[in-house]
Design a protein around this motif. Structure first.
Motif, mmCIF file in Angstrom:
data_model
loop_
_atom_site.group_PDB
_atom_site.id
_atom_site.type_symbol
_atom_site.label_atom_id
_atom_site.label_comp_id
_atom_site.label_asym_id
_atom_site.label_seq_id
_atom_site.Cartn_x
_atom_site.Cartn_y
_atom_site.Cartn_z
ATOM 1 N N ILE A 96 0.829 -1.218 0.000
ATOM 2 C CA ILE A 96 0.000 0.000 0.000
ATOM 3 C C ILE A 96 0.853 1.253 0.000
ATOM 4 O O ILE A 96 0.611 2.187 -0.782
ATOM 5 C CB ILE A 96 -0.967 -0.019 1.202
ATOM 6 C CG1 ILE A 96 -2.006 -1.126 1.026
ATOM 7 C CG2 ILE A 96 -1.663 1.338 1.351
ATOM 8 C CD1 ILE A 96 -2.836 -1.396 2.258
ATOM 9 N N LYS A 149 9.140 1.242 -5.776
ATOM 10 C CA LYS A 149 8.552 2.586 -5.775
ATOM 11 C C LYS A 149 8.969 3.385 -4.548
ATOM 12 O O LYS A 149 9.058 4.617 -4.597
ATOM 13 C CB LYS A 149 7.023 2.478 -5.825
ATOM 14 C CG LYS A 149 6.464 2.141 -7.191
ATOM 15 C CD LYS A 149 6.467 3.339 -8.132
ATOM 16 C CE LYS A 149 5.421 4.365 -7.721
ATOM 17 N NZ LYS A 149 5.394 5.515 -8.655
ATOM 18 N N HIS A 209 7.683 7.475 -3.984
ATOM 19 C CA HIS A 209 8.064 8.664 -4.750
ATOM 20 C C HIS A 209 9.256 8.422 -5.669
ATOM 21 O O HIS A 209 9.602 9.281 -6.482
ATOM 22 C CB HIS A 209 8.409 9.811 -3.794
ATOM 23 C CG HIS A 209 9.423 9.426 -2.743
ATOM 24 N ND1 HIS A 209 10.753 9.339 -3.004
ATOM 25 C CD2 HIS A 209 9.249 9.069 -1.449
ATOM 26 C CE1 HIS A 209 11.394 8.965 -1.905
ATOM 27 N NE2 HIS A 209 10.506 8.785 -0.947
ATOM 28 N N LEU A 260 2.619 1.645 -3.401
ATOM 29 C CA LEU A 260 1.721 1.982 -4.503
ATOM 30 C C LEU A 260 1.214 3.411 -4.431
ATOM 31 O O LEU A 260 1.123 4.110 -5.451
ATOM 32 C CB LEU A 260 0.532 1.012 -4.515
ATOM 33 C CG LEU A 260 0.817 -0.441 -4.926
ATOM 34 C CD1 LEU A 260 -0.446 -1.281 -4.797
ATOM 35 C CD2 LEU A 260 1.328 -0.509 -6.363
ATOM 36 N N PHE A 261 0.870 3.868 -3.234
ATOM 37 C CA PHE A 261 0.186 5.154 -3.096
ATOM 38 C C PHE A 261 1.080 6.294 -2.601
ATOM 39 O O PHE A 261 0.771 7.461 -2.821
ATOM 40 C CB PHE A 261 -1.018 5.008 -2.161
ATOM 41 C CG PHE A 261 -2.074 4.095 -2.690
ATOM 42 C CD1 PHE A 261 -2.930 4.505 -3.709
ATOM 43 C CD2 PHE A 261 -2.199 2.795 -2.214
ATOM 44 C CE1 PHE A 261 -3.897 3.652 -4.210
ATOM 45 C CE2 PHE A 261 -3.167 1.932 -2.713
ATOM 46 C CZ PHE A 261 -4.017 2.368 -3.720
ATOM 47 N N PHE A 262 2.183 5.957 -1.931
ATOM 48 C CA PHE A 262 3.021 7.021 -1.379
ATOM 49 C C PHE A 262 4.463 6.954 -1.856
ATOM 50 O O PHE A 262 5.283 7.775 -1.475
ATOM 51 C CB PHE A 262 2.990 6.965 0.160
ATOM 52 C CG PHE A 262 1.600 7.062 0.727
ATOM 53 C CD1 PHE A 262 0.944 8.286 0.793
ATOM 54 C CD2 PHE A 262 0.948 5.938 1.185
ATOM 55 C CE1 PHE A 262 -0.337 8.377 1.302
ATOM 56 C CE2 PHE A 262 -0.335 6.017 1.703
ATOM 57 C CZ PHE A 262 -0.984 7.243 1.759
#
Length: 447
Positions: A175, A255, A182, A178-180
């Protein structure tokens, strides 16, 4: 008077359902590999995209192998897994050697390696002196072993609980990445940082170590409800679930910090992410999740490997077979087979490098895998009219992929570690005189 139960009346308890079997597949595969193999894969692959493809290729190969074994398991739903399949498809000799390798070296080494790594993490978490490494490693395998002396429903329930717990840190990594995340992961490579990349093939080989353990649930064929249906479902669904999890975790890690940073940090990449992204307490929570993951993986191996020893002892193929085939009348578990496995694992913790030994045995495991995969074709030829509860999809393409992929692993091991291959073959060869004295000589004496 209360009638005493004789050993002949005692059998393994067929009480494990789909969820327990599925949890054992997932829990036995997801141990420590996904958390420490990220750097090895990215270093050999050279870029983020190639690393993800390596994880995908490793997953697809494992899935092809699992689906192929699932068809065999549906026809031979016996305790012992690979040992039982090799004996049924070929003969007692090949069955014995595959079982011998697993119970004497491979299984105990895997258990010992998990105990050793667990001790390192516990020491780091509680800031304990290195003196405690050996007691914690030994204590962990003993405690999990005691749990598995109780009825198998307790080990099955523990597998479900630890599998759920280990998915918490996995979900957190996915999570957040995927979302944070950078990092511009997919525009970077590590090629300019080092010149020793092994290439895509070696990177895929590194992922296969993280996928290892998928076949072990088959060792419990005699304890699973309706194994002809449940085993194929558990193996195929479990591998597919793990493959998706591994891809998402790898993507999330890339990521979060990018391939260059993963290369720099090595095996400490995920602890670094935990402290950076989740803070000190979040990092500790993630470490607890990883510790639980290792314990769950250890539980799966301690639950499954002694069943091979028990199955071989039932056939009187091992020294001390009378004891190793003993089932406790109340718990209906192979108590002495579990104890023997733990003793061998404990000795490895004390006197060897179990992680290295378990790596050496990967070669011989895949040699037997290839023979088992070929067995699908042999069984279909022998029994052309047999109604199969489960048939491998896309036959013959799927088993061919499994065979070619396993041959790739074998050739890679021969070229990269010829000394280790010789050691592996020597370990298997030790079983030949044991087979002669325990199996062949008694037969000749009765003629």
């Amino acid at each position: 008077m209360k009638k005493q139960t004789s050993q002949a009346d005692v059998s393994l308890n067929r009480s494990l359902g789909l969820w327990s079997a599925l949890a054992l597949v997932v829990g036995t595969i997801i141990g420590v590999g996904i958390f420490v193999r990220q750097a090895a894969v990215i270093n050999d692959a050279g870029s983020a995209k190639a690393a993800l493809f390596a994880w995908l290729a490793g997953g697809l190969l494992t899935l092809a192998a699992g689906l192929t074994i699932a068809e065999i398991a549906s026809q031979i739903p016996s305790t012992g897994g690979l040992y039982a399949y090799m004996e049924a498809i070929y003969n007692k000799f090949w069955g014995f050697l595959s079982g011998w390798m697993q119970i004497i070296v491979y299984g105990p080494a895997m258990i010992a390696a998990l105990g050793s790594y667990l001790a390192i993490l516990v020491l780091d978490f509680f800031h304990l002196p290195s003196f405690w490494t050996l007691p914690i490693a030994l204590g962990s395998i003993i405690l999990v072993g005691i749990l598995n002396i109780f009825p198998n429903r307790y080990g099955g329930a523990f597998a479900i609980i630890t599998t759920i717990c280990k998915l918490v840190p996995v979900a957190a990594l996915i999570i957040f990445g995927l979302f944070f995340g950078h990092a511009d992961a997919f525009s970077q490579s590590v090629g300019d940082l080092h010149t020793t990349a092994g290439g895509f093939g070696v990177a895929m080989l590194a992922t296969l170590f993280a996928f290892d353990g998928w076949i072990l649930v088959a060792n419990l064929g005699g304890e699973i409800k309706n194994p002809k249906k449940m085993l194929p479902r558990a193996i195929s669904l479990g591998i597919m679930l793990v493959m998706v999890i591994y891809l998402l975790v790898s993507y999330g890690v890339l990521k979060s910090i990018g391939p260059a940073k993963i290369h720099e940090l090595g095996t400490t990449a995920i602890p670094y992410i935990a402290n950076q992204d989740f803070g000190v307490w979040g990092g500790k929570a993630l470490s607890i999740g990883i510790i639980i993951s290792i314990i769950g993986c250890m539980n799966g191996k301690i639950m499954t490997f002694p069943r091979i020893m028990y199955a071989m002892a039932e056939e009187k193929q091992l020294p001390g077979s009378k004891w190793l085939s003993y089932l406790n009348p109340k718990t209906r578990t192979p108590v002495f087979a579990i104890i023997a496995t733990l003793i061998i694992a404990g000795l490895m913790i004390c006197f060897t490098n179990p992680d290295r030994i378990s790596e050496l045995c990967i070669f011989t495991v895949y040699c037997f895998y290839v023979m088992a995969f070929v067995g699908v074709f042999l069984l279909r030829k022998r029994n052309p009219n047999q109604v199969r509860v489960f048939s491998v999809p896309l036959f013959p393409f799927t088993p061919i992929v499994a065979i070619l992929g396993s041959l790739f692993v074998i050739i890679s091991e021969i070229t990269s570690d010829p000394i280790g291959v010789l050691v592996s073959l020597s370990i298997v060869a030790i079983g030949i005189p044991v087979y002669y004295f325990k199996v062949m000589r008694p037969r000749q004496a009765t003629k």
